[in-house]
Design an enzyme around this catalytic site. Structure first.
Site, PDB file in Angstrom:
ATOM      1  N   TYR A 224       0.840  -1.207   0.000  1.00 26.02           N
ATOM      2  CA  TYR A 224       0.000   0.000   0.000  1.00 26.02           C
ATOM      3  C   TYR A 224       0.867   1.246   0.000  1.00 26.02           C
ATOM      4  O   TYR A 224       1.857   1.312   0.733  1.00 26.02           O
ATOM      5  CB  TYR A 224      -0.936   0.008   1.206  1.00 26.02           C
ATOM      6  CG  TYR A 224      -2.080   1.006   1.077  1.00 26.02           C
ATOM      7  CD1 TYR A 224      -2.946   0.945  -0.006  1.00 26.02           C
ATOM      8  CD2 TYR A 224      -2.283   1.997   2.028  1.00 26.02           C
ATOM      9  CE1 TYR A 224      -3.990   1.851  -0.144  1.00 26.02           C
ATOM     10  CE2 TYR A 224      -3.333   2.909   1.903  1.00 26.02           C
ATOM     11  CZ  TYR A 224      -4.183   2.825   0.814  1.00 26.02           C
ATOM     12  OH  TYR A 224      -5.213   3.723   0.681  1.00 26.02           O
ATOM     13  N   CYS A 410      -7.566 -19.088  43.896  1.00 29.85           N
ATOM     14  CA  CYS A 410      -7.828 -18.644  45.274  1.00 29.85           C
ATOM     15  C   CYS A 410      -8.836 -19.513  46.008  1.00 29.85           C
ATOM     16  O   CYS A 410      -9.079 -19.305  47.206  1.00 29.85           O
ATOM     17  CB  CYS A 410      -8.285 -17.189  45.285  1.00 29.85           C
ATOM     18  SG  CYS A 410      -9.903 -16.923  44.519  1.00 29.85           S
ATOM     19  N   CYS A 425     -14.820 -15.934  38.944  1.00 35.26           N
ATOM     20  CA  CYS A 425     -14.385 -15.907  40.340  1.00 35.26           C
ATOM     21  C   CYS A 425     -14.749 -14.521  40.878  1.00 35.26           C
ATOM     22  O   CYS A 425     -14.242 -13.512  40.374  1.00 35.26           O
ATOM     23  CB  CYS A 425     -12.875 -16.135  40.449  1.00 35.26           C
ATOM     24  SG  CYS A 425     -12.236 -15.806  42.112  1.00 35.26           S
TER      25      CYS A 425
END
Length: 670
Positions: A224, A410, A425
């Site tokens: 281009y 966790c 979570c």
């Protein structure tokens, strides 16, 4: 001395010619030994006579081992991405949109979509003066020294009929043969392997040692040309001229005068692309006329005059060994399949996304199943099915895969919001991947753009206890960072400078960086322009938020929920106190008016003074709303040349006022 200078210039000219023949025409005219001898002679002469040095000499292609950081440079013309399609029906729809948007004959240029890293090359007076990566589309990294080592990119153009200043854009690529050799060597050295040629090319281009770049044998395909005074108003013809100037323009191009031509191009390359020396992942179709490109304009993210058709993904069969789970910054739990290694689209695949629980259940997956794997758009591997016929003889078949109930990081019980497929979570302030993920989002290029920090450094700072949220970055101490074994004084200085520079990031990007669920770049910009500062957004009621264009109930509630939490208000205040921008600049605010408040305007046709995209920005800037179709709610139809007859007929039928671009400019006093 004149004889020395003449000989140096002769050697440069000869070596440039040999480079062009070898790397662009793929037709060598000198042996490697003779080429190396001439290059060594030129290097010796340039060292002996530095007064004759030239930054565009062929000797600059060997690179050097000086370690350097990259300077960010603004693109003169934004580098936007293309809209992707995956079916021929979508290509037909693109063709129809172009035809309806232009109302005149047009030609399409078909090209291959090369899977590399985008580059913009700036030439002034026929010499390469700057090479810039895509970056965020507005600004990129200056990698000129590294690009000079790529031998298929001309440092000095051939001929003399090129524009005084222009840009060439394309892809930096690593050929398959180079990629395989590089990974073989990295495996021998027990170094991490590159995932694919695109990643290898991108990583190489950003190396701070240009000698390493030179050793990697990168290639470049240009596709281009941009500039103020281009040789023709036709994209295809400009590329043919660029080929004469020494650019490596792909041969795989076709002028398409009909949909049949476009479909033939797809069919041919869907099969023959596998024989190419570089990776491809699709086809790009562009309207050839630059005038017509300007008239069609752009959406917020991509040009309307071009589209990318992605090839159908290759498939492979392999064994599912286990499923692991990843936690994203918003708490989203993503299941990942761990597989026997399998070759797919030129790379070795060991992992694939399973997306969500619904996908797992629909596949009826068991550990040990033989599964079908493909690359979505040939980039992200995913499992698309199970070979259930293989189960009868599979003695290794294990238990059915069931989605986990607790967060793998966790231990918090997962939740699933109504109307959503994902499990989350909810422990957003106590789950390490979410905490670190929000910081990584905050520092990302499209947000606060804090260079020098990455996932590994954030992880280190988190485990040391230095950062629990992004506001902590503004309390870091340079001497403390410099004392870390993995960083040092230079890295510490770069990090602190980037943190300081982030205080100048405009408000809409700060709002995006906060990481509010559903608030992406576009929504952040809409909110920033509507409310102008953070305090007005914090205090806005749900109805006020919904009144903003493109803001629905889901986004409005998410914004309200975010600022209802005291932790987030404290976070914003800490950023504010650190000097981060929490309002639009005075200039941005002053440029806004309510001249068009309450007006809904439809734009149709082509214009003389501004593009359609520019008129859309003006409408928003002056308080109006732009829509794509005429209805009873339309206030004005902004009519240009070659406007759609259907819109004109409907506007007349509904009694909508039709205005010219001169009328519109007078309305906003411009």
């Amino acid at each position: 001395m004149d004889e020395i200078k003449t000989h140096i210039e002769h050697l440069r000219k000869q070596l440039d010619e040999y480079n062009y023949n070898y790397y662009v025409l793929n037709s060598p005219t000198i042996s490697d030994i003779d080429f190396d001898r001439m290059m060594a002679e030129l290097q010796n002469l340039e060292e002996k006579y530095p007064e004759y040095s030239d930054p565009h000499s062929p000797t600059q292609r060997v690179g050097n081992d000086i370690n350097k950081s990259f300077t960010q440079v603004a693109h003169k013309y934004p580098m936007l991405s293309l809209g992707n399609t995956y079916t021929k029906d979508e290509v037909v729809a693109f063709y129809e949109r172009v035809r309806n948007g232009l109302n005149e004959d047009f030609k399409i240029t078909g090209e291959l979509k090369y899977d590399g890293t985008s580059i913009s090359l700036v030439y002034i007076g026929g010499k390469l003066v700057r090479a810039i990566t895509r970056g965020d589309g507005v600004r990129g990294d200056d990698v000129t020294d590294n690009v000079k080592t790529i031998r298929s990119i001309p440092l000095q153009l051939r001929g003399s009929d090129y524009p005084a200043e222009f840009e060439m854009r394309g892809e930096i690529l690593m050929p398959w043969s180079v990629f395989e050799s590089l990974n073989t060597e990295r495996e021998r050295q027990e170094e991490p392997l590159f995932a694919n040629p695109r990643n290898a090319a991108a990583g190489t281009l950003k190396s701070q040692n240009s000698a390493v770049v030179a050793s990697r044998n990168l290639d470049a395909y240009l596709y281009y040309m941009l500039g103020e005074n281009l040789p023709t108003e036709d994209h295809y013809e400009n590329l043919q001229l660029a080929r004469k100037w020494g650019f490596k323009i792909p041969e795989a191009m076709k002028e398409c005068y009909s949909l049949d031509d476009m479909m033939d191009f797809i069919s041919y390359w869907d099969e023959n692309r596998k024989n190419l020396p570089v990776a491809t992942d699709g086809i790009v179709f562009k309207v050839s006329s630059l005038r017509q490109q300007r008239n069609l304009g752009y959406t917020a993210k991509s040009p309307r005059w071009a589209i990318a058709y992605k090839f159908q993904a290759e498939k492979a069969v392999t064994r599912l060994n286990s499923v692991s789970y990843q936690v994203g910054r918003t708490g989203t739990i993503t299941p990942v399949a761990n597989l026997d290694p399998v070759q797919l689209s030129g790379t070795v695949v060991k992992r694939a996304s399973l997306h969500n629980d619904d996908i797992i259940q629909s596949l009826d997956l068991h550990i040990g199943d033989m599964v079908y794997v493909e690359k979505g758009g040939e980039i992200i591997p995913k499992i698309t099915g199970v070979d259930k016929d293989a189960r009868g003889e599979n003695i290794m078949l294990g238990e059915r895969v069931k989605f986990i109930k607790k967060c793998p990081e966790c231990g918090t019980f997962l939740i699933r919001y109504e109307g959503e497929a994902a499990w989350y979570c909810p422990n957003e302030f106590g789950c390490p991947p979410q905490i670190k993920g929000r910081i990584e989002h905050f520092i990302s290029r499209r947000a606060m753009n804090i260079e020098g920090l990455g996932p590994e450094t954030i992880d280190l700072f988190y485990h040391i206890g230095w950062v629990e949220n992004a506001a902590d970055l503004y309390t870091l101490n340079e001497n403390d960072i410099a004392g870390l074994e993995r960083l040092g004084e230079k890295s510490a200085a770069n990090i602190m400078r980037a943190v300081e520079d982030s205080k100048n990031v405009p408000f809409e990007r700060v709002l995006f960086a906060l990481g509010i669920r559903y608030v992406g770049e576009t929504v952040a910009k809409k909110l920033a322009m509507a409310f102008t500062n953070i305090d007005r957004i914090i205090s806005a009621e749900e109805e006020e938020l919904i009144a903003v264009d493109e803001i629905g109930t889901r986004i409005a509630r998410s914004v309200r929920d975010y600022f209802a939490q005291e932790r987030n208000i404290d976070f914003v205040n800490r950023l504010r106190n650190a000097g981060v921008q929490m309002s639009l600049s005075e200039d941005r605010i002053l440029s806004q008016t309510d001249i068009l408040k309450g007006a809904t305007i439809v734009i149709s046709g082509t214009f003389s003074h501004h593009s359609r995209d520019e008129y859309k920005l003006m409408i928003e800037q002056h308080g109006g709303k732009n829509t794509g179709s005429v209805s009873a709610k339309t206030t004005y139809l902004l009519a240009g040349d070659n406007m759609g007859p259907a819109k004109l007929e409907k506007a007349n039928k509904l009694g909508i006022k039709i205005i010219s671009e001169e009328d519109f400019l007078r309305m906003i006093d411009k």
